[in-house]
Scaffold this motif. Structure first.
Motif, PDB file in Angstrom:
ATOM      1  N   GLY A   1      -0.091  -0.165 -17.919  1.00  0.00           N
ATOM      2  CA  GLY A   1       0.547   1.124 -18.171  1.00  0.00           C
ATOM      3  C   GLY A   1       1.155   1.727 -16.924  1.00  0.00           C
ATOM      4  N   GLU A   2       0.499   1.533 -15.781  1.00  0.00           N
ATOM      5  CA  GLU A   2       1.040   2.021 -14.511  1.00  0.00           C
ATOM      6  C   GLU A   2       2.298   1.241 -14.134  1.00  0.00           C
ATOM      7  OE1 GLU A   2      -3.245   3.312 -12.485  1.00  0.00           O
ATOM      8  OE2 GLU A   2      -2.440   1.289 -12.199  1.00  0.00           O
ATOM      9  N   THR A   3       2.259  -0.070 -14.359  1.00  0.00           N
ATOM     10  CA  THR A   3       3.424  -0.905 -14.075  1.00  0.00           C
ATOM     11  C   THR A   3       4.607  -0.494 -14.938  1.00  0.00           C
ATOM     12  OG1 THR A   3       1.975  -2.755 -13.521  1.00  0.00           O
ATOM     13  CG2 THR A   3       4.283  -3.279 -13.965  1.00  0.00           C
TER      14      THR A   3
ATOM     15  N   ASP B   1       1.191  13.010 -17.731  1.00  0.00           N
ATOM     16  CA  ASP B   1       0.945  13.714 -16.471  1.00  0.00           C
ATOM     17  C   ASP B   1      -0.201  13.064 -15.705  1.00  0.00           C
ATOM     18  OD1 ASP B   1       2.928  15.474 -17.151  1.00  0.00           O
ATOM     19  OD2 ASP B   1       1.571  17.025 -17.892  1.00  0.00           O
ATOM     20  N   ASN B   2      -1.267  12.711 -16.426  1.00  0.00           N
ATOM     21  CA  ASN B   2      -2.417  12.085 -15.781  1.00  0.00           C
ATOM     22  C   ASN B   2      -2.060  10.704 -15.223  1.00  0.00           C
ATOM     23  OD1 ASN B   2      -4.045  14.266 -16.376  1.00  0.00           O
ATOM     24  ND2 ASN B   2      -4.875  13.368 -18.251  1.00  0.00           N
TER      25      ASN B   2
ATOM     26  N   LEU C   1      -0.909   7.204 -10.593  1.00  0.00           N
ATOM     27  CA  LEU C   1       0.014   6.293  -9.932  1.00  0.00           C
ATOM     28  C   LEU C   1       0.366   6.799  -8.533  1.00  0.00           C
ATOM     29  CD1 LEU C   1       1.663   3.685 -10.391  1.00  0.00           C
ATOM     30  CD2 LEU C   1       3.538   5.117 -11.213  1.00  0.00           C
ATOM     31  N   ARG C   2       0.610   8.084  -8.412  1.00  0.00           N
ATOM     32  CA  ARG C   2       0.916   8.660  -7.099  1.00  0.00           C
ATOM     33  C   ARG C   2      -0.238   8.428  -6.125  1.00  0.00           C
ATOM     34  NH1 ARG C   2       2.905  14.402  -9.391  1.00  0.00           N
ATOM     35  NH2 ARG C   2       5.171  14.172  -9.257  1.00  0.00           N
ATOM     36  N   ARG C   3      -1.474   8.679  -6.590  1.00  0.00           N
ATOM     37  CA  ARG C   3      -2.627   8.520  -5.709  1.00  0.00           C
ATOM     38  C   ARG C   3      -2.795   7.057  -5.295  1.00  0.00           C
ATOM     39  NH1 ARG C   3      -5.077  12.103  -9.397  1.00  0.00           N
ATOM     40  NH2 ARG C   3      -6.146  10.352 -10.404  1.00  0.00           N
TER      41      ARG C   3
ATOM     42  N   THR D   1       2.283   7.895  -2.670  1.00  0.00           N
ATOM     43  CA  THR D   1       3.724   8.119  -2.612  1.00  0.00           C
ATOM     44  C   THR D   1       4.108   9.531  -3.036  1.00  0.00           C
ATOM     45  OG1 THR D   1       5.881   7.309  -3.372  1.00  0.00           O
ATOM     46  CG2 THR D   1       4.086   7.270  -4.974  1.00  0.00           C
ATOM     47  N   GLU D   2       5.178  10.021  -2.434  1.00  0.00           N
ATOM     48  CA  GLU D   2       5.772  11.296  -2.837  1.00  0.00           C
ATOM     49  C   GLU D   2       7.146  11.079  -3.462  1.00  0.00           C
ATOM     50  OE1 GLU D   2       3.685  13.813   0.826  1.00  0.00           O
ATOM     51  OE2 GLU D   2       5.849  13.913   0.509  1.00  0.00           O
ATOM     52  N   ARG D   3       7.468   9.833  -3.774  1.00  0.00           N
ATOM     53  CA  ARG D   3       8.801   9.524  -4.304  1.00  0.00           C
ATOM     54  C   ARG D   3       8.911   9.770  -5.804  1.00  0.00           C
ATOM     55  NH1 ARG D   3      11.579   5.041  -0.456  1.00  0.00           N
ATOM     56  NH2 ARG D   3      10.616   5.781   1.452  1.00  0.00           N
ATOM     57  N   ILE D   4       7.798  10.083  -6.444  1.00  0.00           N
ATOM     58  CA  ILE D   4       7.830  10.480  -7.855  1.00  0.00           C
ATOM     59  C   ILE D   4       7.702  12.001  -7.881  1.00  0.00           C
ATOM     60  CG2 ILE D   4       6.780  10.235 -10.121  1.00  0.00           C
ATOM     61  CD1 ILE D   4       5.611   7.558  -9.166  1.00  0.00           C
ATOM     62  N   SER D   5       8.800  12.665  -8.112  1.00  0.00           N
ATOM     63  CA  SER D   5       8.844  14.125  -8.037  1.00  0.00           C
ATOM     64  C   SER D   5       8.627  14.750  -9.414  1.00  0.00           C
ATOM     65  CB  SER D   5      10.203  14.598  -7.494  1.00  0.00           C
ATOM     66  OG  SER D   5      10.450  14.034  -6.225  1.00  0.00           O
TER      67      SER D   5
END
Length: 233
Positions: free
Chosen positions: A152-154, A190-191, A196-198, A202-206
């Motif tokens: 799901g993350e992929t 959202d979760n 995925l960010r953690r 990364t901060e590239r997913i705004s």
């Protein structure tokens, strides 16, 4: 194979040497000429890239093509500086040689990179500190797998990377990036984005409030770069 080098004599030398090994080699003297080659001939098997190009700098070219590239990039640069090498490798280069070098070493490095990529149609996404191999679902740092994404993350990262700079609604992500469970609610998406960010740091997913999410592939990294035969070049 594309040779992106603005010194004509040097570019001609590379082309002549590599062509003797049976490679189909084309030279470009600038980033714009490289773009023209890619448009006319399609993606190359390998790019040999100088950094000090007229107009757009080589690192900018790396940043533009690193996210979607399916071919290796060998940088050959007169910039003999540890920081320059590290930045180029982090931005997307697969290998780095400093001028002057030898034609034999260029041929060996090119051959090794082609062998490594041959048959491996990996889809890579470059982030601030890691690279994600979407094909095999691995999180890579310095070429080594340090983690693995869930399906799901992929799927979520793939959809975001397929639409760089575009704001995607939560419903669109629910429909196009199936999760590991029944992610049919906004909160579930959202979760998943938060996880995925953690995991990727990364901060590239705004987050675009009231709209959804956007993937920013060319967001500059905020962390400082670490300190630092025939000869050609």
């Amino acid at each position: 194979m594309f040779v992106v080098e603005d010194e004509k004599d040097l570019a001609d030398t590379y082309v002549e040497y590599l062509s003797a090994f049976g490679y189909d080699v084309h030279a470009a003297a600038s980033a714009r000429a490289f773009d023209d080659l890619a448009r006319d001939l399609g993606p190359p098997d390998l790019v040999i890239l100088d950094l000090n190009l007229p107009g757009e700098h080589g690192n900018s070219v790396l940043a533009r093509i690193a996210t979607e590239k399916t071919f290796p990039i060998l940088v050959i640069s007169g910039l003999d500086d540890a920081t320059e090498r590290i930045v180029a490798l982090e931005v997307g280069a697969d290998d780095y040689l400093t001028k002057p070098t030898t034609l034999r070493e260029i041929g060996a490095r090119a051959s090794g990179l082609l062998a490594r990529y041959k048959g491996a149609s990996r889809r890579l996404v470059l982030l601030e500190t890691v690279t994600v191999d979407l094909t095999n679902q691995f999180v890579l740092r310095d070429g080594k797998a340090i983690d693995r994404l869930k399906p799901g993350e992929t799927a979520l990262l793939r959809v975001l990377a397929d639409h760089p700079g575009v704001v995607l609604t939560r419903q669109f992500l629910i429909d196009t990036a199936p999760g590991d469970e029944e992610d049919v609610f906004d909160r579930a998406i959202d979760n998943r984005v938060s996880r995925l960010r953690r995991k990727l740091n990364t901060e590239r997913i705004s987050t675009i409030r009231g709209h959804g999410y956007r993937f920013d592939p060319f967001l500059p990294t905020a962390r400082p770069a670490p300190p630092g035969d025939e000869t050609v070049g």
